[in-house]
Design a protein around this motif. Structure first.
Motif, PDB file in Angstrom:
ATOM      1  N   ARG A   1     -10.030   3.866   2.748  1.00  0.00           N
ATOM      2  CA  ARG A   1      -8.219   3.494   2.817  1.00  0.00           C
ATOM      3  C   ARG A   1      -8.407   2.498   3.692  1.00  0.00           C
ATOM      4  O   ARG A   1      -7.373   1.596   3.354  1.00  0.00           O
TER       5      ARG A   1
ATOM      6  N   ARG B   1       1.048  -4.609  12.978  1.00  0.00           N
ATOM      7  CA  ARG B   1       0.372  -3.488  12.393  1.00  0.00           C
ATOM      8  C   ARG B   1      -1.226  -3.985  12.434  1.00  0.00           C
ATOM      9  O   ARG B   1      -2.235  -3.940  12.333  1.00  0.00           O
TER      10      ARG B   1
ATOM     11  N   MET C   1       0.936  -1.343   0.006  1.00  0.00           N
ATOM     12  CA  MET C   1      -0.460  -0.155  -0.403  1.00  0.00           C
ATOM     13  C   MET C   1       0.800   1.278  -0.478  1.00  0.00           C
ATOM     14  O   MET C   1       1.143   1.801   1.309  1.00  0.00           O
TER      15      MET C   1
ATOM     16  N   ALA D   1      -2.013   7.808   5.771  1.00  0.00           N
ATOM     17  CA  ALA D   1      -3.549   7.881   4.515  1.00  0.00           C
ATOM     18  C   ALA D   1      -3.759   8.421   3.854  1.00  0.00           C
ATOM     19  O   ALA D   1      -4.883   8.205   3.057  1.00  0.00           O
TER      20      ALA D   1
ATOM     21  N   ALA E   1      -5.684  -1.222   3.177  1.00  0.00           N
ATOM     22  CA  ALA E   1      -4.929  -1.470   4.180  1.00  0.00           C
ATOM     23  C   ALA E   1      -5.149  -3.064   4.115  1.00  0.00           C
ATOM     24  O   ALA E   1      -4.276  -3.930   4.489  1.00  0.00           O
TER      25      ALA E   1
ATOM     26  N   LEU F   1      -4.781  -2.521  12.025  1.00  0.00           N
ATOM     27  CA  LEU F   1      -5.776  -3.400  11.734  1.00  0.00           C
ATOM     28  C   LEU F   1      -7.383  -3.285  12.185  1.00  0.00           C
ATOM     29  O   LEU F   1      -8.385  -3.008  11.931  1.00  0.00           O
TER      30      LEU F   1
ATOM     31  N   VAL G   1      -4.951   4.046  10.225  1.00  0.00           N
ATOM     32  CA  VAL G   1      -4.413   2.379   8.780  1.00  0.00           C
ATOM     33  C   VAL G   1      -2.495   3.739   8.330  1.00  0.00           C
ATOM     34  O   VAL G   1      -1.893   2.861   7.854  1.00  0.00           O
TER      35      VAL G   1
ATOM     36  N   MET H   1       0.788   1.263   7.857  1.00  0.00           N
ATOM     37  CA  MET H   1       1.959   1.636   7.373  1.00  0.00           C
ATOM     38  C   MET H   1       2.783   2.315   6.918  1.00  0.00           C
ATOM     39  O   MET H   1       3.494   1.590   6.671  1.00  0.00           O
TER      40      MET H   1
END
Length: 513
Positions: A182, A94, A1, A476, A186, A98, A77, A81
């Motif tokens: 977004r 991560r 991403m 993001a 993700a 999420l 997000v 990232m």
């Protein structure tokens, strides 16, 4: 991403700022790293109204505010990232981020996607017998739209013409739709193909559900209609006064989707431009996913293959998907076909309204109000060369928009300006004025971050903290590499020296006089 390279170069990863973002978000939402805790914690009664959704074992209820939480999802997000899989623990972190974004989305739709109480109705999908019916609309709880979450509300489903009582704001909903987009991207990027489709579908379904109630097309406008009969689910048109015959967007409707007396559409507004930008990005993603799904089905595969598995097989799927997309792009250039996105019509509607807004004799002008200035920077980062006069004007007004002393009277508005400035400075790379805007934003952040981290109470505490977190790292909010730059709606190459107020052609002046 991947975000677009030019802007990303000016938004380098900063461990100190990531730590500050973490603290700000935990202050507002609670600890998402401990699965034994209820997440997210409710906002305070001074920041959001009650709901019928219980929280905890003490008789509390969940309280959410749509604007704050849209930025919150985008912050989760951004942090996801930035995770570096070469660092021990970052892959697990991560996934936690999420999941935090997903839990917040579920909570918002459960809280604001349902009535706050029995005396405050919302419009149900399909309405009552004899009423206007939505076509093929799905929502998680059977109601249309998402409330703002204001502390106060009027019984009966209506609202006021200001911002005191609960209702639905278009400029909140378009930010939420962008946040869903977004999060979808993700989840797919970091979990594998098909893993973000749930949130893309939520965005598309929300667009289709709210569109008929907020958007008035030129052919529908100008019809002087008296207020229709009252009651839950009515479309109550304004009494007296003419609706602008150019069409436009109602910036606010009631929780039951009723239109509010005193909020007549006078013509296309900046909401038309904002909505067109967001709808265009959702449409692009829908078409990309549709092409990939068609390719997989052609091979005999299934939707969302890969499940929750990670590793080599998942990366191979991702690589194959990218190769398939390149092939499909080439094929699509050689043949015309219907859009694979379910919101093609809604996006086309807003493209027409955005075009009218930009070309209107009283159309777009650039403000030095901090939040309005910052959001215009967010939008123009996704626009083509035709928007250069708008970006230039934004840079000229940057010293006023980023003035810390006056801006800290309402901190969240200044934080919005800082976010927009960082996106704006990144787009132009080495351009001198763009660099100067970036320097101003960095200086402002150095001053306001220690203040924002210490804020403990008040009716704007959460919105201030979440928007400061977004300003610290707005990655993001950037246009993604795979997202096409948006060309001028309606065709052409320019809209005038300040984005529409000057330089319009005589024919357009006559048309919109």
């Amino acid at each position: 991403m991947a975000a677009n390279v030019g802007a990303l170069a000016n938004l380098k990863k900063d461990a100190g700022r990531a730590q500050a973002m973490n603290q700000l978000l935990m202050d507002v939402y609670g600890n998402w790293e401990d699965p034994s805790l209820d997440f997210p914690i409710p906002l305070s009664a001074a920041e959001a109204g009650p709901s019928m959704v219980p929280y905890g074992k003490e008789g509390k209820c969940q309280r959410r505010y749509l604007w704050t939480d849209a930025w919150g999802v985008l912050c989760f997000v951004s942090l996801a990232m930035r995770c570096d899989l070469s660092v021990d623990g970052d892959e697990n972190r991560r996934e936690q981020l999420l999941e935090a974004g997903e839990k917040l989305v579920k909570c918002v739709h459960g809280t604001l996607g349902q009535p706050r109480g029995d005396a405050y109705p919302m419009r149900m999908v399909g309405g009552r017998e004899g009423e206007r019916k939505e076509e093929e609309v799905k929502t998680p709880h059977g109601f249309i739209g998402l409330r703002t979450g204001k502390e106060r509300a009027l019984p009966g489903g209506g609202s006021d013409a200001g911002m005191t009582f609960d209702g639905m704001y278009y400029h909140y909903l378009d930010k939420w739709i962008f946040a869903l987009l977004r999060l979808s991207q993700a989840c797919e990027a970091f979990r594998g193909p098909g893993q973000g489709e749930e949130y893309l579908a939520l965005a598309e379904e929300l667009i289709k559900a709210i569109h008929p109630y907020f958007v008035q097309l030129p052919e529908e406008a100008g019809q002087q209609q008296q207020q229709l009969q009252g009651g839950q689910g009515d479309i109550r048109l304004p009494r007296g006064g003419q609706v602008g015959r150019e069409g436009g967007i109602y910036w606010k409707v009631g929780p039951d989707m009723s239109r509010i007396r005193g909020l007549e559409i006078r013509g296309p507004s900046e909401d038309c431009l904002s909505g067109w930008v967001v709808y265009s990005l959702v449409k692009q993603e829908g078409e990309r996913v549709g092409r990939f799904r068609r390719k997989v089905e052609g091979r005999g595969g299934g939707r969302g293959s890969g499940g929750e598995e990670k590793g080599k097989e998942q990366r191979q799927q991702q690589q194959q998907q990218e190769e398939d997309e390149e092939e499909e792009d080439e094929e699509d250039e050689e043949r015309e076909e219907d859009s694979l996105s379910p919101i093609a019509k809604e996006q086309a509607d807003l493209e027409g309204l955005a075009s009218a807004y930009l070309r209107h004799k009283d159309g777009l002008h650039v403000t030095c109000d901090p939040l309005g200035w910052g959001l215009m920077g967010w939008k123009t980062e996704k626009l083509g060369a035709w928007a250069e006069p708008i970006r230039t004007r934004l840079k000229v007004l940057a010293p006023r928009a980023l003035a810390v002393e006056s801006g800290m009277m309402l901190p969240f508005r200044l934080y919005g300006a800082i976010m927009g400035a960082r996106l704006l400075s990144g787009r132009e790379g080495g351009e001198e004025r763009g660099r100067a805007v970036g320097v101003m934003a960095e200086r402002a952040l150095e001053i306001v971050t220690p203040v924002g981290l210490k804020e403990e109470r008040g009716g704007l505490r959460s919105i201030n903290k979440v928007m400061l977190a977004a300003a610290l790292d707005p990655i993001a909010f950037l246009r993604l590499d795979r997202e096409e730059v948006l060309e001028l709606p309606g065709g052409g190459r320019e809209v005038g020296r300040e984005g529409g107020r000057e330089g319009t052609e005589k024919r357009e002046k006559e048309e919109w006089a």
